[in-house]
Design a protein around this motif. Structure first.
Motif, PDB file in Angstrom:
ATOM      1  N   LEU A  19      -7.528   7.682   7.406  1.00 21.48           N
ATOM      2  CA  LEU A  19      -6.225   7.589   6.754  1.00 21.48           C
ATOM      3  C   LEU A  19      -6.344   6.954   5.374  1.00 21.48           C
ATOM      4  O   LEU A  19      -7.211   6.104   5.140  1.00 21.48           O
ATOM      5  N   GLU A  20      -5.462   7.358   4.488  1.00 17.28           N
ATOM      6  CA  GLU A  20      -5.378   6.694   3.190  1.00 17.28           C
ATOM      7  C   GLU A  20      -4.993   5.235   3.397  1.00 17.28           C
ATOM      8  O   GLU A  20      -4.164   4.917   4.259  1.00 17.28           O
ATOM      9  N   PRO A  21      -5.559   4.302   2.631  1.00 17.05           N
ATOM     10  CA  PRO A  21      -5.197   2.885   2.798  1.00 17.05           C
ATOM     11  C   PRO A  21      -3.694   2.663   2.693  1.00 17.05           C
ATOM     12  O   PRO A  21      -3.004   3.351   1.930  1.00 17.05           O
ATOM     13  N   GLY A  22      -3.210   1.721   3.495  1.00 14.93           N
ATOM     14  CA  GLY A  22      -1.797   1.388   3.454  1.00 14.93           C
ATOM     15  C   GLY A  22      -0.957   2.004   4.547  1.00 14.93           C
ATOM     16  O   GLY A  22       0.265   1.816   4.574  1.00 14.93           O
ATOM     17  N   ALA A  23      -1.587   2.728   5.477  1.00 16.59           N
ATOM     18  CA  ALA A  23      -0.829   3.301   6.587  1.00 16.59           C
ATOM     19  C   ALA A  23      -0.279   2.183   7.473  1.00 16.59           C
ATOM     20  O   ALA A  23      -0.882   1.121   7.609  1.00 16.59           O
ATOM     21  N   VAL A  24       0.903   2.421   8.075  1.00 13.46           N
ATOM     22  CA  VAL A  24       1.514   1.453   8.983  1.00 13.46           C
ATOM     23  C   VAL A  24       1.387   1.992  10.406  1.00 13.46           C
ATOM     24  O   VAL A  24       2.138   2.885  10.815  1.00 13.46           O
ATOM     25  N   LEU A  25       0.426   1.468  11.146  1.00 12.02           N
ATOM     26  CA  LEU A  25       0.211   1.883  12.532  1.00 12.02           C
ATOM     27  C   LEU A  25       1.309   1.281  13.400  1.00 12.02           C
ATOM     28  O   LEU A  25       1.622   0.093  13.286  1.00 12.02           O
ATOM     29  N   SER A  26       1.881   2.091  14.283  1.00 16.37           N
ATOM     30  CA  SER A  26       3.058   1.643  15.034  1.00 16.37           C
ATOM     31  C   SER A  26       3.076   2.239  16.433  1.00 16.37           C
ATOM     32  O   SER A  26       2.175   2.974  16.826  1.00 16.37           O
ATOM     33  N   HIS A  27       4.111   1.877  17.194  1.00 15.41           N
ATOM     34  CA  HIS A  27       4.367   2.430  18.516  1.00 15.41           C
ATOM     35  C   HIS A  27       3.128   2.304  19.415  1.00 15.41           C
ATOM     36  O   HIS A  27       2.600   1.209  19.575  1.00 15.41           O
ATOM     37  N   PHE A  28       2.648   3.403  20.019  1.00 16.99           N
ATOM     38  CA  PHE A  28       1.510   3.315  20.939  1.00 16.99           C
ATOM     39  C   PHE A  28       0.256   2.822  20.229  1.00 16.99           C
ATOM     40  O   PHE A  28      -0.550   2.094  20.821  1.00 16.99           O
ATOM     41  N   ALA A  29       0.051   3.234  18.986  1.00 17.51           N
ATOM     42  CA  ALA A  29      -1.132   2.781  18.249  1.00 17.51           C
ATOM     43  C   ALA A  29      -1.117   1.266  18.102  1.00 17.51           C
ATOM     44  O   ALA A  29      -2.127   0.590  18.322  1.00 17.51           O
ATOM     45  N   ALA A  30       0.023   0.710  17.725  1.00 14.16           N
ATOM     46  CA  ALA A  30       0.142  -0.741  17.585  1.00 14.16           C
ATOM     47  C   ALA A  30       0.002  -1.428  18.937  1.00 14.16           C
ATOM     48  O   ALA A  30      -0.612  -2.503  19.045  1.00 14.16           O
ATOM     49  N   ALA A  31       0.562  -0.830  19.985  1.00 15.27           N
ATOM     50  CA  ALA A  31       0.428  -1.417  21.323  1.00 15.27           C
ATOM     51  C   ALA A  31      -1.036  -1.525  21.726  1.00 15.27           C
ATOM     52  O   ALA A  31      -1.470  -2.540  22.276  1.00 15.27           O
ATOM     53  N   ALA A  32      -1.815  -0.490  21.448  1.00 11.63           N
ATOM     54  CA  ALA A  32      -3.234  -0.518  21.791  1.00 11.63           C
ATOM     55  C   ALA A  32      -3.967  -1.592  20.992  1.00 11.63           C
ATOM     56  O   ALA A  32      -4.841  -2.291  21.518  1.00 11.63           O
ATOM     57  N   ILE A  33      -3.635  -1.741  19.725  1.00 10.55           N
ATOM     58  CA  ILE A  33      -4.277  -2.749  18.887  1.00 10.55           C
ATOM     59  C   ILE A  33      -3.984  -4.153  19.406  1.00 10.55           C
ATOM     60  O   ILE A  33      -4.865  -5.013  19.471  1.00 10.55           O
ATOM     61  N   HIS A  34      -2.742  -4.396  19.815  1.00 12.31           N
ATOM     62  CA  HIS A  34      -2.352  -5.733  20.285  1.00 12.31           C
ATOM     63  C   HIS A  34      -2.690  -5.973  21.758  1.00 12.31           C
ATOM     64  O   HIS A  34      -2.604  -7.110  22.229  1.00 12.31           O
ATOM     65  N   GLY A  35      -3.060  -4.921  22.486  1.00 13.53           N
ATOM     66  CA  GLY A  35      -3.341  -5.075  23.904  1.00 13.53           C
ATOM     67  C   GLY A  35      -2.098  -5.091  24.757  1.00 13.53           C
ATOM     68  O   GLY A  35      -2.063  -5.721  25.818  1.00 13.53           O
ATOM     69  N   ILE A  36      -1.055  -4.376  24.329  1.00 15.10           N
ATOM     70  CA  ILE A  36       0.185  -4.260  25.097  1.00 15.10           C
ATOM     71  C   ILE A  36       0.078  -3.017  25.980  1.00 15.10           C
ATOM     72  O   ILE A  36       0.190  -1.892  25.507  1.00 15.10           O
ATOM     73  N   ASP A  37      -0.176  -3.217  27.245  1.00 10.05           N
ATOM     74  CA  ASP A  37      -0.280  -2.090  28.170  1.00 10.05           C
ATOM     75  C   ASP A  37       1.126  -1.624  28.548  1.00 10.05           C
ATOM     76  O   ASP A  37       2.102  -2.361  28.383  1.00 10.05           O
ATOM     77  N   LEU A  38       1.223  -0.413  29.063  1.00 13.97           N
ATOM     78  CA  LEU A  38       2.513   0.071  29.522  1.00 13.97           C
ATOM     79  C   LEU A  38       2.320   1.192  30.516  1.00 13.97           C
ATOM     80  O   LEU A  38       1.232   1.760  30.648  1.00 13.97           O
ATOM     81  N   LEU A  39       3.374   1.497  31.224  1.00 11.52           N
ATOM     82  CA  LEU A  39       3.328   2.477  32.297  1.00 11.52           C
ATOM     83  C   LEU A  39       3.232   3.885  31.723  1.00 11.52           C
ATOM     84  O   LEU A  39       3.853   4.196  30.708  1.00 11.52           O
ATOM     85  N   GLY A  40       2.480   4.745  32.390  1.00 12.80           N
ATOM     86  CA  GLY A  40       2.438   6.147  32.013  1.00 12.80           C
ATOM     87  C   GLY A  40       1.309   6.490  31.068  1.00 12.80           C
ATOM     88  O   GLY A  40       0.474   5.653  30.710  1.00 12.80           O
ATOM     89  N   ALA A  41       1.308   7.748  30.650  1.00 15.30           N
ATOM     90  CA  ALA A  41       0.219   8.282  29.833  1.00 15.30           C
ATOM     91  C   ALA A  41       0.328   7.830  28.378  1.00 15.30           C
ATOM     92  O   ALA A  41       1.416   7.594  27.861  1.00 15.30           O
ATOM     93  N   TRP A  42      -0.828   7.721  27.756  1.00 12.47           N
ATOM     94  CA  TRP A  42      -0.907   7.418  26.331  1.00 12.47           C
ATOM     95  C   TRP A  42      -1.049   8.732  25.561  1.00 12.47           C
ATOM     96  O   TRP A  42      -1.655   9.680  26.054  1.00 12.47           O
ATOM     97  N   PRO A  43      -0.514   8.792  24.346  1.00 10.77           N
ATOM     98  CA  PRO A  43      -0.589  10.054  23.590  1.00 10.77           C
ATOM     99  C   PRO A  43      -1.991  10.304  23.044  1.00 10.77           C
ATOM    100  O   PRO A  43      -2.812   9.387  22.943  1.00 10.77           O
ATOM    101  N   ASP A  44      -2.244  11.544  22.683  1.00 10.26           N
ATOM    102  CA  ASP A  44      -3.503  11.881  22.033  1.00 10.26           C
ATOM    103  C   ASP A  44      -3.472  11.540  20.549  1.00 10.26           C
ATOM    104  O   ASP A  44      -4.503  11.211  19.960  1.00 10.26           O
ATOM    105  N   ALA A  45      -2.294  11.636  19.931  1.00 11.69           N
ATOM    106  CA  ALA A  45      -2.177  11.377  18.497  1.00 11.69           C
ATOM    107  C   ALA A  45      -1.949   9.900  18.229  1.00 11.69           C
ATOM    108  O   ALA A  45      -1.408   9.165  19.068  1.00 11.69           O
TER     109      ALA A  45
END
Length: 320
Positions: A67-93
């Motif tokens: 990614l070009e510098p400065g992207a804001v990772l969010s939602h499932f991507a941010a959850a994975a970075i912080h270690g926030i697990d959740l119920l159900g499948a994770w997306p491919d994107a």
């Protein structure tokens, strides 16, 4: 932030010799290697041994490099970075949030959410940014169905997390109340109100919400008892008025290194049975579920009713 899992990866850019890359492609076709991001591959056995959250964390890191510098990772991507697990499948994107007027397209490995960045809390993540745990929990609560949303918030505020909770209900509510109205606010508020800081994992959240929806009383979480032997036991769900104790176990715990230590599975099962017998002598009612039992509401209703629990609602007509 959660450290990245340590497994061997093969990257196309590092495979300078054409035969090496052809070999990897053959392994992918044969199923011994797994493509996890564009041009990035992992041994399939190593990949499948990871938890879903860990897999997504690796995928996020590999895609972020492109990614070009400065992207804001969010939602499932941010959850994975912080270690926030959740119920159900994770997306491919890998999800990133962009300005509403940017017009960037989603495609392949990246899903762009044109939600705007005004007021969005974020912190540095390499050359990019990632939404804070509170912002991540709120974003997911706005976007996900109720039970999945609560599981994400529960994990973000979990007080038993090593190092302490990532955020609090008060912080998430403050973000919600301080933000301009957005789609999903009502859904998010309901999920925040239902969240509990003592839920140790997403399956416990699912079971808690299920038994309440089935008309059983609201349970206490992580009930602590000192048994007659001096052993300390914690119950996943406890109904004080009925003095009823509920355990929710996944089969994996009997094989995990953290739980098994140097014992074989048979020793663990015997020890767990002895622990259960001690607890049964301390309470009026006892129920044990497997974690996946929460997928079958009728089964959960029938087991609790058979074990002496009373519900204010009729038996579910069918599995849901």
């Amino acid at each position: 932030m959660t450290p990245s899992p340590d497994i061997r990866l093969a990257r196309r850019r590092d495979l300078l010799a054409a035969p090496d890359y052809r070999r990897v492609r053959r392994h992918v076709r044969e199923g011994t290697w797994q493509r996890i991001a564009p041009g990035v591959f992992a041994h399939r056995a190593d990949w499948l041994a990871l938890k879903p959250l860990e897999r997504h964390r690796l995928r996020v890191e590999e895609v972020a490099h492109r990614l070009e510098p400065g992207a804001v990772l969010s939602h499932f991507a941010a959850a994975a970075i912080h270690g926030i697990d959740l119920l159900g499948a994770w997306p491919d994107a890998v999800e990133v949030t962009i300005e509403r007027a940017t017009g960037g397209r989603s495609g392949g490995a990246v899903a762009r959410r044109a939600l705007g960045l005004a007021g969005v809390e974020r912190v540095p993540f390499g050359t990019h940014e990632v939404t804070t745990p509170a912002q991540t929990a709120l974003d997911l609560a706005r976007a996900l169905p109720f039970v999945r949303a609560v599981s994400a918030i529960d994990q973000a505020i979990w007080t038993g997390r090593p190092g302490g909770p990532l955020t609090t209900k008060a912080e998430i509510l403050a973000l919600l109340d301080g933000d301009a109205p957005r789609r999903g606010d009502a859904r998010a508020r309901r999920a925040i109100e239902a969240a509990e800081p003592l839920a140790a994992n997403a399956r416990e959240t699912q079971m808690r919400l299920l038994v309440i929806s089935l008309g059983f009383p609201r349970p206490r979480l992580q009930e602590r008892r000192v048994l007659r032997s001096g052993r300390v036991a914690y119950g996943d769900l406890y109904f004080p008025d009925q003095d009823h104790w509920v355990e929710i176990d996944g089969r994996g715990k009997y094989l995990s290194p953290e739980y098994a230590s140097d014992r074989d599975p048979s020793e663990i099962v015997i020890d767990e049975k002895n622990r259960e017998n001690e607890i049964r002598r301390e309470v009026r009612g006892f129920t044990r579920f497997e974690a996946t039992d929460a997928d079958d509401s009728r089964y959960v209703y029938d087991v609790l009713a058979a074990d002496g629990m009373r519900s204010t609602k009729p038996r579910p007509a069918r599995r849901r």
